[in-house]
Each structure stands twice: as structure tokens, then as C-alpha cells.
Design a protein around this motif. Sequence first.
Motif, PDB file in Angstrom:
ATOM      1  N   TYR A 236       0.857  -1.189   0.000  1.00  0.00           N
ATOM      2  CA  TYR A 236       0.000   0.000   0.000  1.00  0.00           C
ATOM      3  C   TYR A 236       0.891   1.236   0.000  1.00  0.00           C
ATOM      4  N   SER A 237       0.588   2.177  -0.888  1.00  0.00           N
ATOM      5  CA  SER A 237       1.319   3.431  -0.972  1.00  0.00           C
ATOM      6  C   SER A 237       0.407   4.565  -0.532  1.00  0.00           C
ATOM      7  N   PHE A 238       0.976   5.516   0.212  1.00  0.00           N
ATOM      8  CA  PHE A 238       0.236   6.636   0.777  1.00  0.00           C
ATOM      9  C   PHE A 238       0.790   7.933   0.191  1.00  0.00           C
ATOM     10  N   VAL A 239      -0.083   8.740  -0.410  1.00  0.00           N
ATOM     11  CA  VAL A 239       0.333   9.964  -1.086  1.00  0.00           C
ATOM     12  C   VAL A 239      -0.513  11.122  -0.581  1.00  0.00           C
ATOM     13  N   ASN A 240       0.151  12.224  -0.209  1.00  0.00           N
ATOM     14  CA  ASN A 240      -0.566  13.419   0.219  1.00  0.00           C
ATOM     15  C   ASN A 240      -1.252  14.083  -0.975  1.00  0.00           C
ATOM     16  N   LEU A 241      -2.205  14.951  -0.681  1.00  0.00           N
ATOM     17  CA  LEU A 241      -2.964  15.590  -1.752  1.00  0.00           C
ATOM     18  C   LEU A 241      -2.150  16.605  -2.536  1.00  0.00           C
ATOM     19  N   ASP A 242      -0.936  16.919  -2.075  1.00  0.00           N
ATOM     20  CA  ASP A 242      -0.041  17.766  -2.854  1.00  0.00           C
ATOM     21  C   ASP A 242       0.919  16.936  -3.698  1.00  0.00           C
ATOM     22  N   SER A 243       0.693  15.621  -3.767  1.00  0.00           N
ATOM     23  CA  SER A 243       1.426  14.652  -4.585  1.00  0.00           C
ATOM     24  C   SER A 243       2.681  14.096  -3.921  1.00  0.00           C
ATOM     25  N   THR A 244       3.040  14.570  -2.726  1.00  0.00           N
ATOM     26  CA  THR A 244       4.227  14.031  -2.061  1.00  0.00           C
ATOM     27  C   THR A 244       3.907  12.683  -1.418  1.00  0.00           C
ATOM     28  N   LYS A 245       4.848  11.766  -1.540  1.00  0.00           N
ATOM     29  CA  LYS A 245       4.658  10.441  -0.969  1.00  0.00           C
ATOM     30  C   LYS A 245       4.920  10.472   0.535  1.00  0.00           C
ATOM     31  N   ASP A 246       4.089   9.765   1.279  1.00  0.00           N
ATOM     32  CA  ASP A 246       4.226   9.716   2.726  1.00  0.00           C
ATOM     33  C   ASP A 246       4.936   8.439   3.174  1.00  0.00           C
TER      34      ASP A 246
END
Length: 376
Positions: A236-246
Motif C-alpha cells: 500500500y502506498s500513501f500519497v498526500n494531496l499535494d502529490s508528495t509520498k508519505d
Amino acid sequence: MKKLTTLLLSVLVFLSCTNKQNPNSGTSNNVIINPEYGDLQSQESPPINFELVQTFGNDQDDENTLFIYIKSIFVDTDQNIYALDPYSPKLISYSKTGAVRWIVDSPGKGPGDLDQPKGMVWNNNNLIYLSNINGHRIDVFNLEGEFVESLSLPESKRSLEPIGYSDEKLILATEVGGAFAKKFSVFDINNLSSPKTTFTIDETGDIEVPVSSSWFSQATLLDGEIVYGGVSEYKYSFVNLDSTKDKTVQREFGKIVRPGFFEDDEGSVIGALGGMRPPLKLSSGHYLTSASWPVDIDDPDAFIQNMFMGITTEYKLENTIDLFDKNWNLLYSIESEEPEHPDYGAPQFVDSEGYLYSIFTIPFAHIKKFSITINE
């Protein structure tokens, strides 16, 4: 243009024609790697208990069932359920007691009609945003089933699918042809003239996908981030709404199989052979995930080609439901030799009171509500 063919396998399959876009360039060093099985796997009693509370829809008699297939559900603060069937097509609401509140099932392309709906999200208030006309229009309904409006969005040649709604922002995704990718657009609901942010997430890697085909794991909004599953691995990959990966959460589990595709002079076809379902957050803070995979399919492309040509018609899926702690450490897995767990289904939604709702397709499409207890 080549004729496109769509296969329905274990999940909906999306086809499109376009060129590849550049992948999201954000990076993250936060990778959580889990073993094949968690720390509590060997204990005598499972740490998670599912207690059935209510069944919605008919799980016994096909003459009275309202659903062909349930694509998505959500539950409001009064525990009314809303379920979308893209094939009937129908948008149905049940009360918490299981009574049908209303049904939207007028076919067509006019205001309030349904035609190949692709998904829906709730704004946590009184509105439903529904992808209609095969994803080429976003329609708004209220919680009484009344049509409100069609959104005036920038013109798009690609179909739109709602991913989530958060803090007055509507997140939509569009297909990217020739790739295992999605283009995400974040709109301010009070200013729909152009998206605040647009970025593409591409998981294609070195796989050569036909330009007329497209696929991406089902994405969701969780804890304010876009979350999506891996193409050919348990991830599972998590990405912020500004496109930066968490962060990325992985499990050492080698059974997930990527979609297969086939292309000839007549057209192309792509089909998902199981895959990762969106994760859920339980009221305890634990996370619940689920996935399915095919048995004895080593070459997904050859399998899809044989299915397209009528040589192969059947295959078997198995599944897992996995419990993670608050820090995404794997605790326990429940596996079964079915596409969905026969008792717990495919977990889909957790309401504000902590109840879990699962979708079942066997023997007929229906929903079950569970009370969840965690005992570590």
C-alpha cells in the motif's frame, strides 16, 4: 480506432486510449516491511472477532435480490446505507433496520438518470458525488435520493472516478492509457473551474502495456491521504494531496498477480486477477485490509489471451483479510480458498459508530454489517 473489449474478472476493468504520462516524482524513505504472517498469527484465538448485526439485500433468493453487483457503499451518521450497482444500474439506500428507503434506477442520460455509473463518494454531510455516463459526468444527489445537479468541470476525454472528499475538496481520478497509472485531480468544491492540484501516479515499471489499455488498483482516501494497492505485490502506498509520498506498507507475500492483457488487430483486453482492496481504519485505530489472488496462474498475459479466445473460462481465487496495528505492523491474517471470505465477505466501509460493512457476491450480491472486537 481499434475496437476495445472489456473483461469483467474479479474487479471492474477499465480500458482507454492515450499516451503514457510522467509518473509522480515524489519520494519517501518511510517503508514499513512486514513478514508473511504477523506476531499474533500463532495464538489460539484470533485477535479480531466479527459479530453479525444485520444483512442488507437478499443473500438467499435471486428472484428478490436488488443487486447484480455492488461497486461501492457508504454509511451516513444515522447508519443508513447507500449502495451503488453499476450494472442494474441502481443507487439504493437502506435504513439501519434493513428496510429500503429509496431506489434511484431510472436508466438514461438525463438529469437524475443512471448510465454506467463508475463510483461515488459522500461529502460527510448531505451530498453524494456520483460518476455517471461511464464516468463522463459527475452528478450530485442528496441523501434522500433526489437529484441536485451535474457539476460543471473542465472538459475531459477520459472518464472520471471519485476517490474521496475531504475539507471541501473533491478528489477525482482519470485513466492513463498504456499504463498501470491514474491521474489524480484535487478540486475545491467551491471553485470547479480548474483543479488545485493534478498529478499522475504510475506503477507500470518495465511492463509494456498496450496503449489502448489502462488499469490501476482501486484507490481511496484514508486519513486525508490517497492510498492505493500494489500492482503485482502486497503493498500500500500513501500519497498526500499535494502529490508528495508519505509512506509505503509492504507484506512479504508473493501471491499477488498483476493484471493480464492481450492485444491483436481486432482490439485489446485487460483483466484484473484479484488484487489489493482499499484499506479501512477501525474505531480502535487498527487497520483492516483484504486482497485476493489466482491459484496456479504464472503468466497473466497468456491466461487473459486464452480466456479471450475461449480456451480458458474458469479460474480460482483465494483471499486474505489482514489486521494491522496503529503503526501498520501486521498482527493476524484470515485466509480462505474463495474470492471473498465466506463469513466476512470483502470489507468495504467502517461507519462513525465503528461498525464494519462487507460486500458479498456469493450466492447473490448483498451487504453484511458486523460489530468488531479487537483482543490483542
